[in-house]
Enzyme design. Structure first.
Site, PDB file in Angstrom:
ATOM      1  N   ASN A 164       2.326   3.228 -10.533  1.00 22.35           N
ATOM      2  CA  ASN A 164       1.021   3.207 -11.184  1.00 22.35           C
ATOM      3  C   ASN A 164      -0.140   3.322 -10.199  1.00 22.35           C
ATOM      4  O   ASN A 164      -1.196   3.852 -10.553  1.00 22.35           O
ATOM      5  CB  ASN A 164       0.890   1.913 -12.003  1.00 22.35           C
ATOM      6  CG  ASN A 164      -0.525   1.664 -12.475  1.00 22.35           C
ATOM      7  OD1 ASN A 164      -1.011   2.338 -13.375  1.00 22.35           O
ATOM      8  ND2 ASN A 164      -1.195   0.704 -11.861  1.00 22.35           N
ATOM      9  N   TYR A 219      -7.821  14.818  -7.162  1.00 23.03           N
ATOM     10  CA  TYR A 219      -7.088  14.069  -8.190  1.00 23.03           C
ATOM     11  C   TYR A 219      -6.220  15.010  -9.023  1.00 23.03           C
ATOM     12  O   TYR A 219      -5.036  14.740  -9.246  1.00 23.03           O
ATOM     13  CB  TYR A 219      -8.077  13.320  -9.079  1.00 23.03           C
ATOM     14  CG  TYR A 219      -7.415  12.366 -10.053  1.00 23.03           C
ATOM     15  CD1 TYR A 219      -6.929  11.138  -9.617  1.00 23.03           C
ATOM     16  CD2 TYR A 219      -7.301  12.683 -11.405  1.00 23.03           C
ATOM     17  CE1 TYR A 219      -6.330  10.255 -10.506  1.00 23.03           C
ATOM     18  CE2 TYR A 219      -6.708  11.806 -12.301  1.00 23.03           C
ATOM     19  CZ  TYR A 219      -6.218  10.596 -11.841  1.00 23.03           C
ATOM     20  OH  TYR A 219      -5.621   9.725 -12.727  1.00 23.03           O
ATOM     21  N   LYS A 234      -2.045  14.951  -9.085  1.00 25.82           N
ATOM     22  CA  LYS A 234      -1.279  14.686 -10.309  1.00 25.82           C
ATOM     23  C   LYS A 234      -0.443  15.903 -10.712  1.00 25.82           C
ATOM     24  O   LYS A 234       0.661  15.749 -11.255  1.00 25.82           O
ATOM     25  CB  LYS A 234      -2.216  14.268 -11.441  1.00 25.82           C
ATOM     26  CG  LYS A 234      -2.927  12.937 -11.185  1.00 25.82           C
ATOM     27  CD  LYS A 234      -1.958  11.784 -10.981  1.00 25.82           C
ATOM     28  CE  LYS A 234      -2.683  10.452 -10.906  1.00 25.82           C
ATOM     29  NZ  LYS A 234      -1.781   9.292 -10.714  1.00 25.82           N
ATOM     30  N   ASP A 284       0.871  -1.174   0.000  1.00 28.97           N
ATOM     31  CA  ASP A 284       0.000   0.000   0.000  1.00 28.97           C
ATOM     32  C   ASP A 284       0.907   1.223   0.000  1.00 28.97           C
ATOM     33  O   ASP A 284       1.581   1.503   0.989  1.00 28.97           O
ATOM     34  CB  ASP A 284      -0.902  -0.015   1.240  1.00 28.97           C
ATOM     35  CG  ASP A 284      -1.837   1.182   1.318  1.00 28.97           C
ATOM     36  OD1 ASP A 284      -1.695   2.125   0.506  1.00 28.97           O
ATOM     37  OD2 ASP A 284      -2.718   1.186   2.208  1.00 28.97           O
ATOM     38  N   THR A 324     -10.918   1.390 -17.550  1.00 32.11           N
ATOM     39  CA  THR A 324     -10.526   0.685 -16.330  1.00 32.11           C
ATOM     40  C   THR A 324     -11.614   0.929 -15.290  1.00 32.11           C
ATOM     41  O   THR A 324     -12.580   1.647 -15.542  1.00 32.11           O
ATOM     42  CB  THR A 324      -9.191   1.214 -15.786  1.00 32.11           C
ATOM     43  OG1 THR A 324      -9.358   2.611 -15.450  1.00 32.11           O
ATOM     44  CG2 THR A 324      -8.072   1.071 -16.802  1.00 32.11           C
TER      45      THR A 324
END
Length: 233
Positions: free
Chosen positions: A87, A156, A160, A60, A191
């Site tokens: 990833n 998010y 990033k 993790d 995905t």
């Protein structure tokens, strides 16, 4: 001799999606692959699907003890690491925007998506330094580019954006160690995270990361790429 023979890659969050497709692509090129998942059982299930040259590990990236335990486990099995692919990530921005998101959700996302990759590089650096051709790839997103930031995808996007910045800084720090590092935008991929309506397959999303891990010129470092081309941060 096959130049990829005995080369070894670690991929975080590789039990499904883009990570699994990257693992498939590297195995096809002769790499030994270490796949990680927060669940050892899921890592083992994915390793069985991939069959050969796979080491499954529980990891993790948001948990310091988990990273350290994975490193200690792997040190008993490997003497170096040639490729690290960060990833693993989370996308928890359902029903929030930059005006409503909580500090807790910001903490969770940035811890996994930004601090996790930084800590992975730090922890596995001694093994990467033993490779004659060490490469690190951070799976980022177009949402991390300045011109594509969205107020409706707050944690998010910020995670990033920060990961892209960390890639630049890590490239500066790793240059003297002859380790290259880049960030990748895989595009919108079908995905669990991207959803069923996404236009790209996991294999298409994995292509640039596989290329950077295997064939890309080593003078590309500290860059942001999509479809094997450098794009703007």
């Amino acid at each position: 001799m096959n130049p990829t023979q005995n080369r070894r890659a670690l991929i975080t969050g590789a039990n499904r999606g883009i990570g699994f497709a990257i693992a498939q692509g590297l195995i096809a090129k002769g790499y030994e692959v270490i796949i990680t998942s927060r669940s050892l059982a899921k890592a083992q299930q994915s390793a069985q699907k991939l069959q050969s040259k796979v080491i499954p590990i529980e990891l993790d990236v948001s948990d310091e003890r988990s990273i350290n335990q994975a490193l200690e486990t792997l040190r008993l099995q490997i003497d170096r690491l040639d490729v690290l692919i960060n990833n693993a990530g989370v996308y928890p921005d359902e029903g929030v925007n930059i005006l409503t998101i909580s500090r807790e959700l910001l903490d969770l996302t940035i811890n996994a998506n930004t601090f996790g990759p930084i800590r992975m590089v730090q922890a596995f650096l001694p093994l990467l330094e033993k490779s004659p051709d060490a490469r690190v790839i951070n799976l980022s997103s177009g949402y991390g580019a300045i011109e594509d930031l969205s107020a409706d995808v707050p944690s998010y996007c910020l995670s990033k954006l920060a990961l892209n910045g960390a890639t630049i800084m890590l490239a500066q720090a790793l240059q003297a160690k002859n380790i290259v590092i880049n960030a990748v935008c895989p595009g919108w991929v079908r995905t669990d995270m991207g959803g069923a309506s996404a236009p790209r397959s996991p294999e298409q999303g994995a292509d640039t990361a596989i290329w950077l891990a295997t064939e890309a010129p080593r003078n590309i470092s500290g860059k942001f790429l999509r479809d094997r081309k450098i794009i703007s941060f």
